[in-house]
Design a protein around this motif. Structure first.
Motif, short mmCIF file in Angstrom:
data_model
loop_
_atom_site.label_atom_id
_atom_site.label_comp_id
_atom_site.label_asym_id
_atom_site.label_seq_id
_atom_site.Cartn_x
_atom_site.Cartn_y
_atom_site.Cartn_z
N ASP A 1 113.78 99.00 99.83
CA ASP A 1 112.57 99.40 100.55
C ASP A 1 112.47 100.92 100.63
N SER A 2 113.61 101.56 100.92
CA SER A 2 113.64 103.02 101.00
C SER A 2 113.37 103.64 99.63
N PHE A 3 113.93 103.04 98.59
CA PHE A 3 113.72 103.49 97.21
C PHE A 3 112.22 103.46 96.88
N ALA A 4 111.57 102.35 97.18
CA ALA A 4 110.15 102.18 96.87
C ALA A 4 109.28 103.19 97.62
N LYS A 5 109.54 103.38 98.92
CA LYS A 5 108.74 104.32 99.70
C LYS A 5 108.91 105.75 99.20
N SER A 6 110.13 106.09 98.80
CA SER A 6 110.36 107.43 98.30
C SER A 6 109.58 107.69 97.01
N LEU A 7 109.55 106.69 96.13
CA LEU A 7 108.81 106.85 94.87
C LEU A 7 107.30 106.84 95.10
N LEU A 8 106.85 106.08 96.08
CA LEU A 8 105.41 105.96 96.33
C LEU A 8 104.83 107.23 96.94
N HIS A 9 105.57 107.85 97.87
CA HIS A 9 104.99 109.04 98.52
C HIS A 9 105.99 110.14 98.84
N GLY A 10 107.30 109.87 98.83
CA GLY A 10 108.28 110.90 99.15
C GLY A 10 108.03 111.53 100.50
N LYS A 11 108.15 112.86 100.55
CA LYS A 11 107.91 113.60 101.79
C LYS A 11 106.45 114.04 101.90
N CYS A 12 105.65 113.63 100.96
CA CYS A 12 104.21 113.96 100.87
C CYS A 12 103.96 115.37 100.35
N TYR A 13 105.01 116.16 100.19
CA TYR A 13 104.82 117.51 99.65
C TYR A 13 105.81 117.84 98.53
N ASP A 14 106.58 116.85 98.07
CA ASP A 14 107.56 117.11 97.02
C ASP A 14 107.23 116.39 95.71
N ARG A 15 106.00 115.96 95.55
CA ARG A 15 105.48 115.46 94.27
C ARG A 15 104.10 116.07 94.05
N CYS B 1 106.70 98.98 102.89
CA CYS B 1 107.11 98.57 101.54
C CYS B 1 108.28 97.60 101.62
N HIS B 2 108.23 96.61 100.75
CA HIS B 2 109.35 95.66 100.65
C HIS B 2 109.50 95.26 99.19
N SER B 3 110.66 95.57 98.60
CA SER B 3 110.95 95.21 97.21
C SER B 3 112.18 94.32 97.19
N PHE B 4 112.14 93.29 96.36
CA PHE B 4 113.30 92.40 96.29
C PHE B 4 113.37 91.72 94.93
N PRO B 5 114.58 91.51 94.41
CA PRO B 5 114.76 90.71 93.19
C PRO B 5 114.83 89.23 93.55
N PHE C 1 101.68 99.07 108.50
CA PHE C 1 102.25 98.77 109.81
C PHE C 1 101.16 98.64 110.87
N SER C 2 100.05 99.38 110.69
CA SER C 2 99.00 99.42 111.70
C SER C 2 98.23 98.11 111.79
N SER C 3 98.35 97.23 110.80
CA SER C 3 97.63 95.95 110.84
C SER C 3 98.48 94.90 111.56
N PRO C 4 97.94 94.28 112.59
CA PRO C 4 98.70 93.22 113.27
C PRO C 4 98.79 91.94 112.45
N GLU C 5 98.00 91.84 111.37
CA GLU C 5 97.97 90.62 110.56
C GLU C 5 99.03 90.60 109.46
N THR C 6 99.59 91.76 109.12
CA THR C 6 100.47 91.83 107.95
C THR C 6 101.89 92.23 108.32
N ASP C 7 102.80 91.77 107.50
CA ASP C 7 104.22 92.15 107.59
C ASP C 7 104.82 91.90 106.21
N SER C 8 105.19 92.97 105.51
CA SER C 8 105.63 92.85 104.13
C SER C 8 106.89 91.99 104.00
N HIS C 9 107.81 92.11 104.95
CA HIS C 9 109.04 91.32 104.87
C HIS C 9 108.76 89.84 105.15
N ARG C 10 107.87 89.59 106.08
CA ARG C 10 107.50 88.19 106.35
C ARG C 10 106.82 87.58 105.14
#
Length: 777
Positions: free
Chosen positions: A448-462, A552-556, A745-754
């Motif tokens: 999950d951390s890997f995916a978030k870093s690739l998607l947006h990083g720190k927002c100023y390092d890509r 983000c939630h990634s899994f094999p 996260f702001s949506s009460p209807e969704t949960d990526s892990h669920r």
């Protein structure tokens, strides 16, 4: 540091005795080699243009045609002058000897230039006939209706003719002129299929209302906008692609980070080296080798498999802007800036930007030399200039503020020079100071951390505007973030497969460095200089709020793969899409409009089409899994749903999809100044479940049977709707499917892990219907 070194081509001093000129031979040598490289590249580009322009013809075919025509002319003993000199001899007193000499001279002329001209015309005629026959053949898609594993005699004959008229040794762009144009569906068919797609999502009252709007549109405005689309389809190469690029991507004013850009992930189980600079050396060299093959059009045309040994070509137009391309922000609309050539890359590390040349001595830098450049950057202890560290946040925020800031503060001086170095670079590299890794002891959190870093990083390092960002992490793992407007994910996936396959071939030494030796005289990277005002904070605030909201939630998924799914005699893609419908219903207790991306590259300049995976048939199956139905009934409904999905996928691939047609009709209605309640409502419906399969296209590069550890994780993207899910998946080999899920996260209807847990269970439940264990016994 090395970037302070300046190679001076010449110096001169003025004295009473005259001018004393001192030339630097090394600098002049580099100028010569650079010019030689540029001319070679121009020649190759010209040659490839000629070869592509005459395909399926070839120089050898030209010689055969000309020589054959010349032989025929000589065999028939045709008079090249058509009796002209015989008539002249009757009226003008010319001796027979003179006439003989004149005849020989004229024969030499007539047997040279005319034969060449006639032979060339004949050759061009043959090429045009072959090209148009091939275009007609490629317009037939009856082979897609074949049952998997069977090929009818009509399809066999068609495949034989396609092979006959396809020429030999095609280059990347050879088939472009032979591909058919995307057809425009009828308004009636589009409206009918649209109503069919929304029927399971509406009650009777809503459906009757939408049916009335569709009927009114079909009768009144529809034929008018259809006429303009037909006209455009005859005139333009593709009636969708330019408007799709402009209105869906370039005119969007929201941040492209998360909302548009997507990512690709490293190997799951293989860690070639823990040295960041070494991994960068091999990776960047592999990318530059791919670019060289692309410049020379040496990449094989990508094809779509019909049988194990036969395939048909796909459009290659999207490869043209893979490198040297940047999205330039505008106040109302962005533009894509593409350079024909770029000899450097831009690198970011700990708040500093560097320009790194990729060529020296007229050749591409070797992996160890690139590693050497990265080591110099990593060893640089200088501090970022004021405002430099977070400069790239401008590319992560809203587009209009970035456009205004660019015009105001980056249009002159050193800011412009430094910005040009980034925007005109071949691609962008981030030497990330964080560590990302798939940890078997902590698989969920690490991926999950890997995916978030690739998607947006720190927002100023890509630099999110570049065609793609290569991201190298501190511990040697890597990934990629790609801008979406210039091409779709399979094109970037093709590059990524090449890079991953080249890494083990280039290899590393025992201590983890790139093979080879550092260069003793290699000039170092150049530090970019800035004078940046306080214009970044607002963009960074917007970008951080967006990034922090992404779940983000990634899994094999390792329980089974396409091997077992095929034993169920079901399409793997249909199986997964129906599982997603079951998982979504269990997750939210309702169905939703579902987007699945399908390609239309069987047509010239084709991009994507939508498969609306939530169908009446799939909903019937899902309800049977919720209710107490028999296994036999559930299996029957599953097969009906899978067949429906496959039919819709075929329609989308062959130009019979509805969403691009609806989109283009909406654009024309706006140009006409007409307001269509039907189109307005259709285009405003949110895609609460957006899905995409990442295909593996170069299976010959990976032997996953012998080396299953070289499995790619695929990639993912952000959620399309605020209260919806984004799901990407890649089918790797026979026994693995990797999923990437995103929501907010702001949506009460969704949960990526669920939702991920629901997908796992849905996959297992559907497989359980087939009772493969019992059949095996």
């Amino acid at each position: 540091m090395a970037e302070a070194h300046q190679a001076v081509a010449f110096q001169f001093t003025v004295s009473p005795d005259g001018i004393d000129l001192h030339l630097c031979h090394e600098a002049l040598r580099q100028v010569y080699l650079s010019g030689l490289h540029s001319w070679k590249k121009r020649f190759v580009r010209f040659k490839n243009g000629v070869m592509t322009g005459v395909y399926p013809g070839s120089p050898a075919g030209f010689m055969v045609v000309v020589v054959s025509y010349m032989s025929y002319n000589k065999y028939k003993q045709l008079d090249p002058s058509l009796g002209l000199f015989a008539k002249l001899g009757q009226h003008i007193p010319i001796s027979p000897i003179c006439i003989c000499y004149m005849t020989l001279i004229v024969q030499g002329f007539f047997c040279g230039l005319p034969v060449l001209l006639v032979g060339t015309s004949l050759w061009i005629t043959i090429i045009m006939i072959m090209r148009n026959v091939l275009k007609s053949l490629l317009s037939w898609h009856g082979w897609m209706q074949e049952r998997h594993g069977t090929v009818s005699w009509s399809s066999r004959l068609w495949l034989l003719l396609v092979r006959l008229f396809s020429g030999r040794k095609p280059m990347l762009y050879s088939f472009q002129n032979s591909l058919p144009r995307l057809p425009v569906p009828s308004v009636k068919d589009t409206c009918k299929r649209y109503l069919e797609s929304v029927r399971p999502l509406m009650d009777d009252e809503q459906y009757d209302r939408m049916k009335g709007l569709a009927k009114d549109f079909e009768k009144n405005l529809g034929p008018r906008v259809q006429w303009y689309l037909k006209l455009k389809s005859w005139w333009a190469s593709n009636y969708v692609s330019d408007w799709w690029e402009e209105y869906i991507y370039l005119r969007g004013r929201a941040p492209i980070m998360v909302n548009s850009n997507y990512y690709a992930m490293d190997f799951l189980y293989v860690f070639p080296t823990s040295i960041q600079a070494a991994r960068a050396g091999n990776t960047i060299h592999a990318i530059m080798l791919y670019r060289r093959k692309l410049d020379r059009a040496q990449i094989k045309p990508v094809t779509h498999s019909v049988t194990h040994s036969h395939s048909v070509p796909l459009c290659s137009a999207q490869w043209e802007r893979m490198f040297n391309t940047t999205r330039i922000p505008g106040v109302e609309t962005d533009t894509l800036q593409h350079m024909n050539e770029s000899k450097h890359i831009a690198v970011y590390h700990k708040g500093r930007f560097f320009k790194v040349w990729m060529f020296y001595d007229g050749r591409l830098l070797l992996p160890r030399e690139i590693e050497q450049q990265m080591e110099r950057i990593l060893a640089d202890q200088s501090e970022p200039l004021p405002g430099e560290e977070r400069l790239a946040a401008l590319t992560a925020g809203d587009r209009t503020p970035w456009a205004k800031a660019r015009e105001t503060f980056f249009s002159r001086g050193k800011n412009k020079q430094s910005l040009d170095a980034i925007e005109k670079a071949a691609f962008f590299v981030t030497l990330d100071d964080s560590e990302q890794l798939y940890d078997k002891d902590n698989p969920v959190q690490s991926l999950d951390s890997f995916a978030k870093s690739l998607l947006h990083g720190k927002c100023y390092d890509r630099w999110f505007d570049k065609s793609f960002n290569m991201i190298l992490f501190k511990n040697g793992t890597m990934g990629l973030n790609a801008e979406h407007s210039w091409a779709d994910a399979p094109i970037v996936g093709h590059l990524w497969e090449h890079v991953l396959s080249m890494d083990p071939k280039l290899g590393y030494t025992e201590d983890g460095h790139c093979c080879g030796k550092p260069h003793p005289n290699l000039p170092g990277p150049m530090r970019l200089q800035w004078d940046i005002p306080e214009v970044i904070q607002s963009s960074l605030t917007v970008a951080r709020a967006l990034a922090d909201d992404v779940d983000c939630h990634s899994f094999p998924f390792t329980q089974f793969g396409k091997g077992l799914i095929k034993k169920c005699r079901t399409s793997p893609d249909a199986f997964i899409q129906i599982a997603l419908q079951l998982a979504h219903y269990r997750d939210k207790g309702k169905f939703c409009l579902t987007y699945e991306a399908s390609m239309t590259r069987l047509f010239r300049e084709g991009r994507t089409e939508t498969v609306r995976s939530c169908t009446t048939e799939s909903c019937d199956f899902v309800r049977s899994m919720i209710r107490d139905e028999t296994r036999e009934e559930r299996l029957r409904l599953l097969k009906v749903a899978a067949e429906k999905h496959q039919n819709m996928y075929r329609l989308a691939m062959t130009g019979g999809g509805i969403d691009r047609h609806l989109f283009c009709m909406y654009v024309v209605s706006k140009y006409l100044g007409e307001d269509s309640p039907f189109l307005k409502e259709v285009l405003s419906e949110p895609w609460r479940l957006s899905t995409s399969q990442t295909p593996m296209q170069q299976l010959e590069l990976f032997d996953l049977v012998r080396h299953p550890e070289y499995a790619s994780s695929g990639g993912g993207f952000g959620p399309v709707a605020d209260d919806g899910y984004g799901v990407s998946y890649i089918i790797v080999g026979e026994n693995l499917i990797n999923f990437h899920i995103s929501s907010k996260f702001s949506s009460p209807e969704t949960d990526s892990h669920r939702f991920g847990a629901n997908i796992r269970q849905a996959m297992l439940d559907i497989l359980g219907l087939f009772q493969l264990d019992n059949k095996a016994k």
